[in-house]
Motif scaffolding. Structure first.
Motif, PDB file in Angstrom:
ATOM      1  N   MET A   1      -7.641  -6.610  -7.219  1.00 12.57           N
ATOM      2  CA  MET A   1      -6.901  -7.384  -6.244  1.00 12.57           C
ATOM      3  C   MET A   1      -5.781  -8.171  -6.927  1.00 12.57           C
ATOM      4  SD  MET A   1      -6.954  -7.764  -3.072  1.00 12.57           S
ATOM      5  CE  MET A   1      -5.929  -8.685  -2.013  1.00 12.57           C
ATOM      6  N   LYS A   2      -6.049  -8.650  -8.143  1.00  9.22           N
ATOM      7  CA  LYS A   2      -5.028  -9.408  -8.863  1.00  9.22           C
ATOM      8  C   LYS A   2      -3.806  -8.547  -9.156  1.00  9.22           C
ATOM      9  CE  LYS A   2      -8.148 -12.590 -11.162  1.00  9.22           C
ATOM     10  NZ  LYS A   2      -8.665 -13.064 -12.445  1.00  9.22           N
ATOM     11  N   ILE A   3      -4.039  -7.288  -9.506  1.00 13.19           N
ATOM     12  CA  ILE A   3      -2.929  -6.389  -9.815  1.00 13.19           C
ATOM     13  C   ILE A   3      -2.091  -6.149  -8.564  1.00 13.19           C
ATOM     14  CG2 ILE A   3      -2.350  -4.039 -10.527  1.00 13.19           C
ATOM     15  CD1 ILE A   3      -4.828  -4.158 -12.342  1.00 13.19           C
ATOM     16  N   LEU A   4      -2.742  -5.985  -7.416  1.00 13.98           N
ATOM     17  CA  LEU A   4      -2.025  -5.795  -6.160  1.00 13.98           C
ATOM     18  C   LEU A   4      -1.175  -7.011  -5.823  1.00 13.98           C
ATOM     19  CD1 LEU A   4      -1.583  -4.144  -3.507  1.00 13.98           C
ATOM     20  CD2 LEU A   4      -3.477  -5.476  -2.579  1.00 13.98           C
ATOM     21  N   ILE A   5      -1.724  -8.190  -6.002  1.00 12.22           N
ATOM     22  CA  ILE A   5      -0.991  -9.422  -5.709  1.00 12.22           C
ATOM     23  C   ILE A   5       0.206  -9.574  -6.642  1.00 12.22           C
ATOM     24  CG2 ILE A   5      -1.145 -11.944  -5.774  1.00 12.22           C
ATOM     25  CD1 ILE A   5      -4.030 -11.640  -4.740  1.00 12.22           C
ATOM     26  N   ILE A   6       0.000  -9.345  -7.920  1.00 11.55           N
ATOM     27  CA  ILE A   6       1.086  -9.474  -8.891  1.00 11.55           C
ATOM     28  C   ILE A   6       2.174  -8.436  -8.626  1.00 11.55           C
ATOM     29  CG2 ILE A   6       1.677  -9.210 -11.339  1.00 11.55           C
ATOM     30  CD1 ILE A   6      -1.065 -10.532 -11.938  1.00 11.55           C
ATOM     31  N   LEU A  49       7.213  -7.522   2.901  1.00 16.56           N
ATOM     32  CA  LEU A  49       6.271  -7.572   1.777  1.00 16.56           C
ATOM     33  C   LEU A  49       5.497  -8.886   1.761  1.00 16.56           C
ATOM     34  CD1 LEU A  49       8.465  -5.995  -1.032  1.00 16.56           C
ATOM     35  CD2 LEU A  49       6.368  -5.030  -0.065  1.00 16.56           C
ATOM     36  N   SER A  50       6.144  -9.981   2.111  1.00 15.40           N
ATOM     37  CA  SER A  50       5.459 -11.275   2.151  1.00 15.40           C
ATOM     38  C   SER A  50       4.365 -11.276   3.222  1.00 15.40           C
ATOM     39  CB  SER A  50       6.453 -12.398   2.433  1.00 15.40           C
ATOM     40  OG  SER A  50       7.401 -12.484   1.409  1.00 15.40           O
ATOM     41  N   ILE A  51       4.675 -10.724   4.383  1.00 12.55           N
ATOM     42  CA  ILE A  51       3.677 -10.655   5.455  1.00 12.55           C
ATOM     43  C   ILE A  51       2.538  -9.727   5.056  1.00 12.55           C
ATOM     44  CG2 ILE A  51       3.304  -9.856   7.821  1.00 12.55           C
ATOM     45  CD1 ILE A  51       6.156 -10.884   8.432  1.00 12.55           C
ATOM     46  N   ALA A  52       2.874  -8.592   4.437  1.00 18.33           N
ATOM     47  CA  ALA A  52       1.840  -7.664   3.992  1.00 18.33           C
ATOM     48  C   ALA A  52       0.926  -8.300   2.948  1.00 18.33           C
ATOM     49  CB  ALA A  52       2.474  -6.394   3.432  1.00 18.33           C
ATOM     50  N   LEU A  53       1.515  -9.062   2.025  1.00 19.29           N
ATOM     51  CA  LEU A  53       0.707  -9.748   1.010  1.00 19.29           C
ATOM     52  C   LEU A  53      -0.220 -10.770   1.654  1.00 19.29           C
ATOM     53  CD1 LEU A  53      -0.003 -10.307  -1.936  1.00 19.29           C
ATOM     54  CD2 LEU A  53       1.896 -11.920  -1.987  1.00 19.29           C
ATOM     55  N   PHE A  54       0.304 -11.535   2.610  1.00 17.20           N
ATOM     56  CA  PHE A  54      -0.526 -12.522   3.299  1.00 17.20           C
ATOM     57  C   PHE A  54      -1.687 -11.845   4.013  1.00 17.20           C
ATOM     58  CE2 PHE A  54      -1.547 -14.870   7.179  1.00 17.20           C
ATOM     59  CZ  PHE A  54      -1.994 -16.047   6.619  1.00 17.20           C
ATOM     60  N   LEU A  55      -1.413 -10.754   4.722  1.00 13.51           N
ATOM     61  CA  LEU A  55      -2.475 -10.052   5.442  1.00 13.51           C
ATOM     62  C   LEU A  55      -3.487  -9.420   4.479  1.00 13.51           C
ATOM     63  CD1 LEU A  55      -0.435  -8.408   8.323  1.00 13.51           C
ATOM     64  CD2 LEU A  55      -1.949 -10.405   8.448  1.00 13.51           C
ATOM     65  N   ALA A  56      -3.005  -8.926   3.332  1.00 19.93           N
ATOM     66  CA  ALA A  56      -3.916  -8.351   2.341  1.00 19.93           C
ATOM     67  C   ALA A  56      -4.846  -9.416   1.768  1.00 19.93           C
ATOM     68  CB  ALA A  56      -3.126  -7.671   1.226  1.00 19.93           C
ATOM     69  N   VAL A  57      -4.309 -10.587   1.458  1.00 17.18           N
ATOM     70  CA  VAL A  57      -5.149 -11.673   0.928  1.00 17.18           C
ATOM     71  C   VAL A  57      -6.134 -12.147   1.993  1.00 17.18           C
ATOM     72  CG1 VAL A  57      -5.101 -14.069   0.114  1.00 17.18           C
ATOM     73  CG2 VAL A  57      -3.508 -12.404  -0.826  1.00 17.18           C
ATOM     74  N   GLY A  59      -7.301 -10.364   4.495  1.00 22.84           N
ATOM     75  CA  GLY A  59      -8.305  -9.304   4.649  1.00 22.84           C
ATOM     76  C   GLY A  59      -9.292  -9.276   3.495  1.00 22.84           C
ATOM     77  N   ALA A  60      -8.806  -9.463   2.274  1.00 25.22           N
ATOM     78  CA  ALA A  60      -9.701  -9.485   1.116  1.00 25.22           C
ATOM     79  C   ALA A  60     -10.660 -10.659   1.195  1.00 25.22           C
ATOM     80  CB  ALA A  60      -8.890  -9.548  -0.174  1.00 25.22           C
ATOM     81  N   TRP A  61     -10.181 -11.788   1.691  1.00 24.81           N
ATOM     82  CA  TRP A  61     -11.063 -12.947   1.863  1.00 24.81           C
ATOM     83  C   TRP A  61     -12.110 -12.669   2.937  1.00 24.81           C
ATOM     84  CZ3 TRP A  61     -11.194 -16.236   6.257  1.00 24.81           C
ATOM     85  CH2 TRP A  61     -12.061 -17.323   6.129  1.00 24.81           C
ATOM     86  N   ALA A  62     -11.699 -12.046   4.045  1.00 20.12           N
ATOM     87  CA  ALA A  62     -12.630 -11.743   5.132  1.00 20.12           C
ATOM     88  C   ALA A  62     -13.691 -10.733   4.696  1.00 20.12           C
ATOM     89  CB  ALA A  62     -11.872 -11.220   6.348  1.00 20.12           C
ATOM     90  N   LEU A  63     -13.328  -9.804   3.820  1.00 19.86           N
ATOM     91  CA  LEU A  63     -14.276  -8.807   3.340  1.00 19.86           C
ATOM     92  C   LEU A  63     -15.125  -9.309   2.177  1.00 19.86           C
ATOM     93  CD1 LEU A  63     -12.003  -5.651   3.488  1.00 19.86           C
ATOM     94  CD2 LEU A  63     -13.927  -6.205   4.989  1.00 19.86           C
ATOM     95  N   GLY A  64     -14.826 -10.498   1.678  1.00 21.37           N
ATOM     96  CA  GLY A  64     -15.607 -11.072   0.589  1.00 21.37           C
ATOM     97  C   GLY A  64     -15.186 -10.620  -0.791  1.00 21.37           C
ATOM     98  N   TRP A  65     -14.021  -9.966  -0.892  1.00 21.98           N
ATOM     99  CA  TRP A  65     -13.554  -9.504  -2.190  1.00 21.98           C
ATOM    100  C   TRP A  65     -13.030 -10.645  -3.038  1.00 21.98           C
ATOM    101  CZ3 TRP A  65     -10.254  -4.856  -0.169  1.00 21.98           C
ATOM    102  CH2 TRP A  65     -11.118  -3.881   0.333  1.00 21.98           C
ATOM    103  N   ILE A  66     -12.515 -11.687  -2.408  1.00 22.91           N
ATOM    104  CA  ILE A  66     -12.036 -12.867  -3.121  1.00 22.91           C
ATOM    105  C   ILE A  66     -12.668 -14.092  -2.469  1.00 22.91           C
ATOM    106  CG2 ILE A  66      -9.864 -11.854  -3.892  1.00 22.91           C
ATOM    107  CD1 ILE A  66      -8.470 -13.288  -1.604  1.00 22.91           C
ATOM    108  N   HIS A  67     -12.779 -15.158  -3.231  1.00 25.29           N
ATOM    109  CA  HIS A  67     -13.391 -16.389  -2.736  1.00 25.29           C
ATOM    110  C   HIS A  67     -12.477 -17.565  -3.059  1.00 25.29           C
ATOM    111  CE1 HIS A  67     -17.076 -14.180  -2.035  1.00 25.29           C
ATOM    112  NE2 HIS A  67     -16.973 -13.691  -3.268  1.00 25.29           N
ATOM    113  N   PRO A  68     -12.364 -18.509  -2.132  1.00 29.83           N
ATOM    114  CA  PRO A  68     -11.549 -19.685  -2.418  1.00 29.83           C
ATOM    115  C   PRO A  68     -12.203 -20.541  -3.493  1.00 29.83           C
ATOM    116  CG  PRO A  68     -12.614 -19.918  -0.287  1.00 29.83           C
ATOM    117  CD  PRO A  68     -12.916 -18.535  -0.784  1.00 29.83           C
TER     118      PRO A  68
END
Length: 75
Positions: A1-6, A49-57, A59-68
């Motif tokens: 996920m970090k690579i996708l964000i970067i 791209l900014s909107i896509a990044l926001f939605l990806a983050v 979605g990743a939070w909703a799926l439990g892939w990342i945690h605050p």
């Protein structure tokens, strides 16, 4: 996920740089409005791209892939 964000952040910055270079490169009367269309397209890509990044983050939070990891909430 970090690579996708970067990678997405780098794409956003490159799109912004492309729009900036188009803005600074020539005078508007030299190309009959083509530069303005190219600059608008680059900025539209940046927004998309900014909107896509926001939605990806989100979605990743909703799926439990990342945690605050913010500050703990105290009552």
């Amino acid at each position: 996920m970090k690579i996708l964000i970067i990678a997405t952040l780098l794409a956003i910055l490159s799109s912004l740089a492309a729009a900036g270079l188009l803005m600074l490169r020539r005078r508007p009367e030299d190309d009959g409005g083509q530069r303005g269309r190219q600059m608008a397209r680059a900025l539209a890509w940046r927004i998309g791209l900014s909107i896509a990044l926001f939605l990806a983050v989100l979605g990743a939070w909703a799926l439990g892939w990342i945690h605050p990891t913010g500050l703990p909430v105290t009552h």
